[in-house]
Design a protein around this motif. Structure first.
Motif, mmCIF file in Angstrom:
data_model
loop_
_atom_site.group_PDB
_atom_site.id
_atom_site.type_symbol
_atom_site.label_atom_id
_atom_site.label_comp_id
_atom_site.label_asym_id
_atom_site.label_seq_id
_atom_site.Cartn_x
_atom_site.Cartn_y
_atom_site.Cartn_z
ATOM 1 N N VAL B 53 -7.516 -39.956 -105.107
ATOM 2 C CA VAL B 53 -7.586 -39.391 -106.461
ATOM 3 C C VAL B 53 -6.417 -39.912 -107.300
ATOM 4 C CG1 VAL B 53 -7.354 -37.263 -107.793
ATOM 5 C CG2 VAL B 53 -8.857 -37.321 -105.807
ATOM 6 N N LYS B 54 -5.215 -39.852 -106.720
ATOM 7 C CA LYS B 54 -4.032 -40.292 -107.470
ATOM 8 C C LYS B 54 -4.091 -41.789 -107.767
ATOM 9 C CE LYS B 54 -0.699 -36.877 -105.809
ATOM 10 N NZ LYS B 54 0.452 -36.649 -104.917
ATOM 11 N N SER B 55 -4.481 -42.557 -106.774
ATOM 12 C CA SER B 55 -4.487 -44.004 -106.982
ATOM 13 C C SER B 55 -5.569 -44.410 -107.976
ATOM 14 C CB SER B 55 -4.666 -44.740 -105.655
ATOM 15 O OG SER B 55 -5.817 -44.298 -104.992
ATOM 16 N N LEU B 56 -6.685 -43.704 -107.947
ATOM 17 C CA LEU B 56 -7.744 -44.005 -108.902
ATOM 18 C C LEU B 56 -7.291 -43.693 -110.329
ATOM 19 C CD1 LEU B 56 -10.636 -44.999 -109.195
ATOM 20 C CD2 LEU B 56 -11.426 -42.668 -108.862
ATOM 21 N N LYS B 57 -6.589 -42.566 -110.458
ATOM 22 C CA LYS B 57 -6.075 -42.204 -111.784
ATOM 23 C C LYS B 57 -5.061 -43.231 -112.275
ATOM 24 C CE LYS B 57 -6.548 -37.170 -111.577
ATOM 25 N NZ LYS B 57 -5.834 -35.922 -111.261
ATOM 26 N N GLY B 58 -4.267 -43.719 -111.341
ATOM 27 C CA GLY B 58 -3.204 -44.652 -111.739
ATOM 28 C C GLY B 58 -3.634 -46.100 -111.726
ATOM 29 N N PHE B 59 -4.877 -46.360 -111.357
ATOM 30 C CA PHE B 59 -5.320 -47.743 -111.170
ATOM 31 C C PHE B 59 -5.314 -48.528 -112.478
ATOM 32 C CE2 PHE B 59 -8.620 -51.014 -110.138
ATOM 33 C CZ PHE B 59 -7.910 -51.619 -109.117
ATOM 34 N N SER B 60 -5.597 -47.834 -113.567
ATOM 35 C CA SER B 60 -5.642 -48.541 -114.850
ATOM 36 C C SER B 60 -4.262 -49.084 -115.226
ATOM 37 C CB SER B 60 -6.166 -47.613 -115.946
ATOM 38 O OG SER B 60 -5.352 -46.471 -116.038
ATOM 39 N N SER B 61 -3.220 -48.418 -114.709
ATOM 40 C CA SER B 61 -1.869 -48.878 -115.029
ATOM 41 C C SER B 61 -1.280 -49.703 -113.886
ATOM 42 C CB SER B 61 -0.958 -47.681 -115.323
ATOM 43 O OG SER B 61 -0.901 -46.829 -114.197
ATOM 44 N N PHE B 62 -2.118 -49.990 -112.900
ATOM 45 C CA PHE B 62 -1.659 -50.778 -111.765
ATOM 46 C C PHE B 62 -1.297 -52.181 -112.240
ATOM 47 C CE2 PHE B 62 -2.484 -53.618 -108.154
ATOM 48 C CZ PHE B 62 -1.699 -53.024 -107.191
ATOM 49 N N ARG B 63 -0.104 -52.601 -111.896
ATOM 50 C CA ARG B 63 0.379 -53.887 -112.396
ATOM 51 C C ARG B 63 -0.089 -55.030 -111.506
ATOM 52 N NH1 ARG B 63 6.627 -53.024 -112.758
ATOM 53 N NH2 ARG B 63 6.121 -51.939 -110.845
ATOM 54 N N GLU B 64 -0.628 -56.021 -112.140
ATOM 55 C CA GLU B 64 -1.059 -57.189 -111.377
ATOM 56 C C GLU B 64 0.142 -57.807 -110.673
ATOM 57 O OE1 GLU B 64 -3.366 -60.050 -113.391
ATOM 58 O OE2 GLU B 64 -4.680 -58.583 -114.323
ATOM 59 N N GLY B 65 -0.109 -58.308 -109.492
ATOM 60 C CA GLY B 65 0.981 -58.899 -108.722
ATOM 61 C C GLY B 65 1.633 -57.903 -107.792
ATOM 62 N N ASN B 67 1.608 -55.294 -104.713
ATOM 63 C CA ASN B 67 0.898 -55.266 -103.435
ATOM 64 C C ASN B 67 0.082 -53.970 -103.358
ATOM 65 O OD1 ASN B 67 0.213 -54.873 -100.672
ATOM 66 N ND2 ASN B 67 1.763 -56.399 -100.142
ATOM 67 N N PHE B 68 -1.221 -54.107 -103.452
ATOM 68 C CA PHE B 68 -2.087 -52.925 -103.529
ATOM 69 C C PHE B 68 -2.000 -52.077 -102.259
ATOM 70 C CE2 PHE B 68 -6.207 -50.796 -103.024
ATOM 71 C CZ PHE B 68 -6.249 -50.081 -104.211
ATOM 72 N N ARG B 69 -1.993 -52.740 -101.107
ATOM 73 C CA ARG B 69 -1.956 -52.002 -99.842
ATOM 74 C C ARG B 69 -0.657 -51.211 -99.722
ATOM 75 N NH1 ARG B 69 -1.468 -53.519 -93.844
ATOM 76 N NH2 ARG B 69 -0.134 -55.194 -94.580
ATOM 77 N N VAL B 70 0.441 -51.859 -100.070
ATOM 78 C CA VAL B 70 1.736 -51.172 -100.034
ATOM 79 C C VAL B 70 1.723 -50.000 -101.011
ATOM 80 C CG1 VAL B 70 4.166 -51.424 -100.657
ATOM 81 C CG2 VAL B 70 3.050 -53.166 -99.251
ATOM 82 N N TRP B 71 1.132 -50.234 -102.175
ATOM 83 C CA TRP B 71 1.052 -49.191 -103.208
ATOM 84 C C TRP B 71 0.282 -47.974 -102.677
ATOM 85 C CZ3 TRP B 71 -3.212 -47.986 -106.841
ATOM 86 C CH2 TRP B 71 -2.803 -47.220 -107.927
ATOM 87 N N MET B 72 -0.832 -48.212 -102.006
ATOM 88 C CA MET B 72 -1.642 -47.112 -101.472
ATOM 89 C C MET B 72 -0.882 -46.339 -100.384
ATOM 90 S SD MET B 72 -4.636 -46.885 -102.970
ATOM 91 C CE MET B 72 -5.831 -46.144 -101.835
#
Lengths: 243, 191
Positions: B53-65, B67-72
């Motif tokens: 839920v949190k990651s989906l909400k924040g996905f729009s502001s997820f910065r390219e470059g 590390n998505f896995r680390v972020w999760m």
């Protein structure tokens, strides 16, 4: 064993050495029985942990659940984005004017619901992180033109204080206190009554909002937990602020 | 429209619709990590769902470059730390990290033989007895196979701390296996 290379063993096993250093270390292993044994042991250990550590597999219904969560409406085309942002900005500005001019009761509550969602979605939801009310309450001194009391929670209380921060609504400062009950978060907003005008929400059925006026202060409890939880926390806050 | 490119977790050309494609493959790893941290299947499920839920909400502001896995994993770990179990474990099981000097075995190999022969349950018990500080770094290094830099970002700790905690975690797992050798200790999980 006392070998200058021993501190590199972990990095070697994890493949963290630069190529040149790795090659040099591999050469060292040819002549150092101690390091060779240590490397072998670390490699066996790493393998054992990798095999044993993959212990839990997500159940199928959890897959279904997160897939459902993840299914969002198709995003807008890139060339639309800026115009959508601009339109949203204009709408927001118009909404703000209407909102401020009317001081709409439901608008106030909806804004607090938005604030609660923003807080719970944040990686840093509060500015003062403490379960101790004697730490959280003094933190607001000098930041707010009023004071309030926080309830003392029993050891077996389902509620846990997580911290708090200063928030603004209708140009007025207030306190947001964050509590937890089981896996749910509860925001408690406190403002001076003269600063805010709030009433029942315009119809948000997802969140529970419990508000009341007490001692010149306006309280709002906002949560996605059960209404009973909101009522219980309200009772504790009312009791604490009765004196 | 640029295609989404994923290189060792780093994402570029991101579109919101890519969330499911990126996140769902991480579910097993996240759930496994959550189970180890919380020790409870139901709580692990809640933690994973809240993470999504949190990651989906924040996905729009997820910065390219980034590390998505680390972020999760970072979101999951922070969610755990603010949960009741997380706070309890953090408050009651902190461990002094000072005074550690890595030691390595000499030429003898009985320990290596014991480790090689250790069954899954014994190794799981060895992992379970670690404090959270050591457990999380070991899980990310050896199960998720993250690099030190990635672990540093996921746990928000310096690289040196990653290395020292990892060395201590392995030392404790090794000592547990060697000491227990033969005596199977099964640590269960409530489900």
């Amino acid at each position: 064993m006392n070998c200058d290379w021993q501190e590199k063993i972990g990095m070697y096993v994890d493949g963290e050495l630069e190529p040149a250093a790795e090659q040099a270390f591999a050469g060292h292993l040819q002549g150092c029985a101690g390091c060779s044994a240590a490397v072998l042991e670390q490699q066996e250990l790493k393998k054992s942990v990798r095999l044993a550590g993959k212990r839990f597999t997500a159940p199928p219904d959890l897959y279904a659940s997160v897939r459902k969560q993840a299914h969002q409406p198709e995003s807008v085309k890139p060339w639309w984005k800026w115009s959508v942002v601009a339109a949203a900005f204009v709408l927001f500005a118009v909404f703000s004017i209407v909102w401020f001019s009317r001081s709409s009761a439901s608008g106030q509550v909806d804004a607090l619901i938005d604030q609660h969602v923003t807080t719970t979605a944040s990686l840093n939801p509060v500015d003062v992180i403490s379960e101790d009310r004697h730490t959280v309450k003094p933190w607001f001194q000098g930041k707010l033109p009023f004071t309030f009391n926080l309830p003392e929670l029993a050891k077996d209380s389902p509620f846990k204080l997580l911290g708090g921060k200063v928030v603004y609504t209708q140009h007025a400062p207030g306190a947001e206190l964050l509590y937890q009950v089981r896996q749910h978060k509860i925001s408690v907003f406190i403002f001076q009554s003269r600063d805010v005008h709030g009433g029942p929400s315009a119809g948000n059925k997802t969140f529970v909002v419990n508000d009341w006026h007490q001692g010149g202060l306006q309280f709002y409890v906002v949560t996605d937990a059960a209404r009973e939880d909101a009522d219980r926390l309200r009772a504790l806050l009312e009791e604490a602020n009765r004196s | 429209m640029a295609a989404t490119v994923i290189t060792r977790g780093y994402v570029s050309g991101l579109e919101n619709k890519d969330f499911e494609k990126l996140a769902v493959p991480l579910l097993d790893g996240l759930y496994n990590f959550a189970c180890w941290l919380s020790g409870d299947a139901d709580e692990a499920r809640d933690l994973v769902q809240e993470t999504f839920v949190k990651s989906l909400k924040g996905f729009s502001s997820f910065r390219e470059g980034t590390n998505f896995r680390v972020w999760m994993f970072r979101i999951l770990r922070n969610t755990f730390l603010t949960s009741r179990t997380g706070l309890e474990r953090r408050n009651t099981q902190q461990e002094d990290e000072s005074g550690f000097e890595e030691t390595v075995v000499s030429q003898e190999t009985p320990e290596i033989t014991l480790i090689r022969r250790a069954d899954t349950e014994l190794v799981q018990a060895a992992i379970a007895q670690l404090t959270p500080l050591f457990q999380e770094v070991l899980l990310l290094a050896d199960i998720e196979e993250m690099k030190y830099q990635e672990i540093s970002e996921a746990l928000d700790i310096p690289m040196g701390t990653v290395m020292s905690r990892l060395a201590r975690a392995r030392r404790q797992v090794r000592d547990y296996i060697v000491a227990t050798s033969g005596r199977k200790k099964i640590v269960g999980i409530r489900s």
